[in-house]
Design a protein around this motif. Structure first.
Motif, PDB file in Angstrom:
ATOM      1  N   SER A  88      32.724  50.477  42.984  1.00  0.00           N
ATOM      2  CA  SER A  88      33.979  50.625  42.270  1.00  0.00           C
ATOM      3  C   SER A  88      33.614  51.697  41.188  1.00  0.00           C
ATOM      4  O   SER A  88      32.531  51.723  40.784  1.00  0.00           O
ATOM      5  CB  SER A  88      34.159  49.152  41.578  1.00  0.00           C
ATOM      6  N   LEU A  89      34.670  52.475  40.461  1.00  0.00           N
ATOM      7  CA  LEU A  89      34.270  53.385  39.726  1.00  0.00           C
ATOM      8  C   LEU A  89      34.577  53.066  38.316  1.00  0.00           C
ATOM      9  O   LEU A  89      35.857  52.439  37.839  1.00  0.00           O
ATOM     10  CB  LEU A  89      35.230  54.706  40.087  1.00  0.00           C
ATOM     11  N   ALA A 132      38.871  52.407  39.101  1.00  0.00           N
ATOM     12  CA  ALA A 132      39.302  52.185  40.367  1.00  0.00           C
ATOM     13  C   ALA A 132      38.224  51.386  40.750  1.00  0.00           C
ATOM     14  O   ALA A 132      37.076  51.414  40.930  1.00  0.00           O
ATOM     15  CB  ALA A 132      39.593  53.289  41.188  1.00  0.00           C
ATOM     16  N   ARG A 133      38.889  50.084  41.599  1.00  0.00           N
ATOM     17  CA  ARG A 133      37.930  49.185  42.172  1.00  0.00           C
ATOM     18  C   ARG A 133      38.219  49.192  43.711  1.00  0.00           C
ATOM     19  O   ARG A 133      39.185  49.711  44.254  1.00  0.00           O
ATOM     20  CB  ARG A 133      38.695  47.549  41.656  1.00  0.00           C
ATOM     21  N   GLU A 134      36.954  48.575  44.250  1.00  0.00           N
ATOM     22  CA  GLU A 134      36.940  48.587  45.729  1.00  0.00           C
ATOM     23  C   GLU A 134      37.330  49.884  46.523  1.00  0.00           C
ATOM     24  O   GLU A 134      38.282  49.816  47.115  1.00  0.00           O
ATOM     25  CB  GLU A 134      37.830  47.408  46.323  1.00  0.00           C
ATOM     26  N   LEU A 154      29.468  51.200  40.329  1.00  0.00           N
ATOM     27  CA  LEU A 154      29.200  49.820  40.241  1.00  0.00           C
ATOM     28  C   LEU A 154      29.322  49.103  41.591  1.00  0.00           C
ATOM     29  O   LEU A 154      30.263  49.224  42.202  1.00  0.00           O
ATOM     30  CB  LEU A 154      29.647  48.637  39.207  1.00  0.00           C
ATOM     31  N   THR A 155      28.338  48.595  42.369  1.00  0.00           N
ATOM     32  CA  THR A 155      28.299  47.869  43.733  1.00  0.00           C
ATOM     33  C   THR A 155      28.873  46.307  43.263  1.00  0.00           C
ATOM     34  O   THR A 155      28.220  45.549  42.864  1.00  0.00           O
ATOM     35  CB  THR A 155      27.309  47.896  44.668  1.00  0.00           C
ATOM     36  N   ASN A 175      40.455  36.567  43.380  1.00  0.00           N
ATOM     37  CA  ASN A 175      41.084  37.750  42.561  1.00  0.00           C
ATOM     38  C   ASN A 175      39.951  38.909  42.746  1.00  0.00           C
ATOM     39  O   ASN A 175      39.147  38.736  43.404  1.00  0.00           O
ATOM     40  CB  ASN A 175      41.498  37.453  41.406  1.00  0.00           C
ATOM     41  N   ILE A 176      40.514  39.769  42.051  1.00  0.00           N
ATOM     42  CA  ILE A 176      39.510  41.153  42.092  1.00  0.00           C
ATOM     43  C   ILE A 176      38.244  41.049  41.932  1.00  0.00           C
ATOM     44  O   ILE A 176      37.325  41.542  41.704  1.00  0.00           O
ATOM     45  CB  ILE A 176      40.325  42.089  41.535  1.00  0.00           C
TER      46      ILE A 176
END
Length: 568
Positions: A88-89, A132-134, A154-155, A175-176
């Motif tokens: 994720s950014l 931005a995630r995933e 981040l992983t 959830n996210i």
């Protein structure tokens, strides 16, 4: 010559002193510049050391974001939910040199982001903000190649459900931030205190052992497939079903349609996507006659050899209750069940008494909400006390609302020898199940109910389902309940159900299937339960029985073992 030499010597000495003075001055300046440089570096280090280091990202701890959840397995070890590692950014706005350049670069890779929102995220003195995630591996690589200062990755853990929608209402979703929000995922957070483990950064990798459910994904797939077919075949608005091991209370399969994709939790919010087996309650119609008759037989109010007067409807004030397919004659108790006689059931409950009938429903665990690990449950609606009319209508499943799971659990007790146990979605040995079981009816009553259910499948409303079950000795009861619309019973909208068990000579599994509002305009010749819910049940049994090691047989001697001695 001799007079000049002292002057030259003096000049040389002066020049030398001047050079030494200049050298010392330069050295002082150099030392001063070095000290100044060190001072700047030291001041920077002191300043940086005084900054509070962010240990969270927008209120979520980094440990929680990177934390794991336990792998969830079906009873055969098949993975139903597992963790994947994704990138994720995030950005450090205080380190961004050129906001416009960074915005433009990110948008070349992630064009779906809003430019104004992105600029706002990249501006300011914050330490961490999500961008931005995933991300996919390709997106991460392209962003890395941009080389924009202040951006990093981040992983984190992404939950993945290999079966997609097939076990949606069992699994629930996260959830996210990888926190359980429904189904067994939410239960695990609560029961294992997984949220606390994640907060402490302890829920990582191998620390959490896999969790085994009672669900058999082979049976789950078959149930989901047949109910999906039923939605189209009968043009219904919804369908649901559940299968239970009557010896342990284990839920083998549970489906409610329409469902959602747990890999996309937002689909949970779409209309109608709730668990109709545990979180909805219905007037269940004539399948309730199985429970009513069990109470009357167990109390001794009637005997299976008795006869009941069903020659005329039962009148209450200005209203008369009659039969859908009335025989209008004296009926034996088995015939009351076989012909699904409302009149006969009213006479039987009148013999039992309204108070005793109500107490029996409590004994069968029909009050309150079903006790199961799923958080999505609702409370049944049964009057605290029955009037004469209330007991009469309740005898055939009207005037009270139950969750399908409660009816399924009660039926399991009626066919397993009389032991009521709380349903579970986790593995539970039979011995452990019996320790927590409650004896609700006698073994003799249980045997009589098995006989009646098998009789109805052979000669009554369950014939179509039994024919499709191809020798697996299905027994069951149909129910077609008119739905309440705007406070009145509708003539057009019905709920059809089939309550069954198999194999009836040695019951191992109980099942409930419901079809909500089958259309009269569908290609099928009828919309009553025997034509849809009953047929669906027969098709399901044919598919799952071999998986569950139930062997077919057409030997009539097996059915003969069910006949009570009094009827021989």
């Amino acid at each position: 010559m001799n007079a000049v030499e002292p002057d030259a010597t003096i000049q040389l000495q002066g020049a030398r002193k001047t050079r030494e003075t200049l050298t010392r001055q330069r050295m002082r300046w150099a030392i001063a510049f070095v000290l100044l440089g060190f001072s700047v570096v030291l001041a920077r280090l002191v300043w940086l050391g005084g900054i509070e280091v962010d240990t969270s990202i927008e209120g979520q701890s980094r440990s929680a974001i990177m934390a794991s959840r336990p792998t969830i397995l079906d009873r055969n070890g098949l993975e139903m939910a597992l963790d994947l590692r994704v990138s994720s950014l995030f950005a450090e706005p205080r380190s961004i040199i050129d906001v416009e350049e960074a915005t433009h670069g990110i948008l070349t890779v992630l064009p779906h982001l809003d430019p104004d929102w992105l600029r706002q995220r990249l501006t300011g003195g914050r330490g961490f903000v999500w961008i931005a995630r995933e991300l996919s591996p390709q997106q991460r690589d392209r962003l890395m190649r941009l080389g924009i200062p202040g951006l990093d990755f981040l992983t984190e853990t992404q939950r993945f459900y290999p079966a997609g929608t097939q076990a949606a209402h069992l699994m629930g979703a996260v959830n996210i931030d990888n926190v359980g929000i429904a189904g067994v995922e939410h239960y695990l957070d609560r029961d294992l205190d997984l949220a606390l483990l994640q907060k402490l950064g302890l829920a990582r990798g191998t620390l959490l052992q896999p969790v085994s459910l009672s669900v058999d994904m082979r049976a789950q797939h078959a149930l989901h497939s047949e109910l999906s077919d039923a939605l189209d075949r009968y043009q219904a608005v919804a369908a649901a079903g559940a299968i239970m091991d009557v010896e342990t209370g284990e839920v083998i399969a549970l489906v409610s349609l329409p469902d959602f994709d747990p890999n996309r939790p937002s689909t949970m919010l779409e209309e109608g996507r709730f668990n109709r087996i545990t979180a909805a309650k219905f007037e269940v119609g004539s399948i309730f006659k199985t429970i009513t008759l069990a109470g009357a037989l167990d109390s001794g109010a009637v005997d299976i050899t008795d006869s009941v007067d069903a020659r005329a409807g039962v009148r209450f004030g200005r209203h008369t209750i009659s039969d859908y397919h009335g025989q209008y004659r004296i009926l034996s108790v088995p015939e009351v069940y076989r012909y699904s006689s409302n009149i006969g059931m009213i006479r039987i409950v009148q013999a039992m008494g309204a108070t005793a009938f109500r107490e029996f429903l409590t004994r069968m665990g029909l009050d309150g909400a079903p006790v199961i690990e799923l958080p999505e449950v609702t409370t049944s609606s049964i009057p605290a006390r029955f009037s004469e009319v209330g007991a009469a209508t309740a005898s055939f499943g009207h005037g009270l609302s139950l969750t399908p799971l409660q009816v399924l659990s009660a039926t399991s007790a009626l066919v397993n020898g009389g032991y009521l146990m709380d349903p579970t979605i986790f593995r539970r040995p039979a011995g452990e199940a019996m320790l927590g079981a409650t004896k609700v009816v006698t073994h003799e009553t249980s045997k009589q109910i098995r006989y009646l259910m098998r009789l109805n499948a052979l000669e009554g409303s369950g014939r179509r389902g039994n024919k499709l079950a191809h020798g697996y000795r299905l027994g069951g009861k149909t129910g077609t309940a008119e739905k309440v619309v705007n406070g009145r019973y509708s003539n057009d909208k019905v709920l059809t159900l089939f309550l069954s068990a198999f194999p009836m000579d040695a019951p191992r599994y109980a099942m409930i299937v419901l079809i909500d509002e089958p259309s009269p305009e569908s290609a099928q010749p009828g919309r009553t339960a025997g034509w849809n819910a009953g047929e669906v049940s027969g098709r399901i049994v044919t598919r799952i029985a071999p998986m569950l090691m139930v062997h077919p047989s057409t030997n009539p001697a097996l059915d003969a073992t069910l006949v009570p001695p009094a009827l021989i």
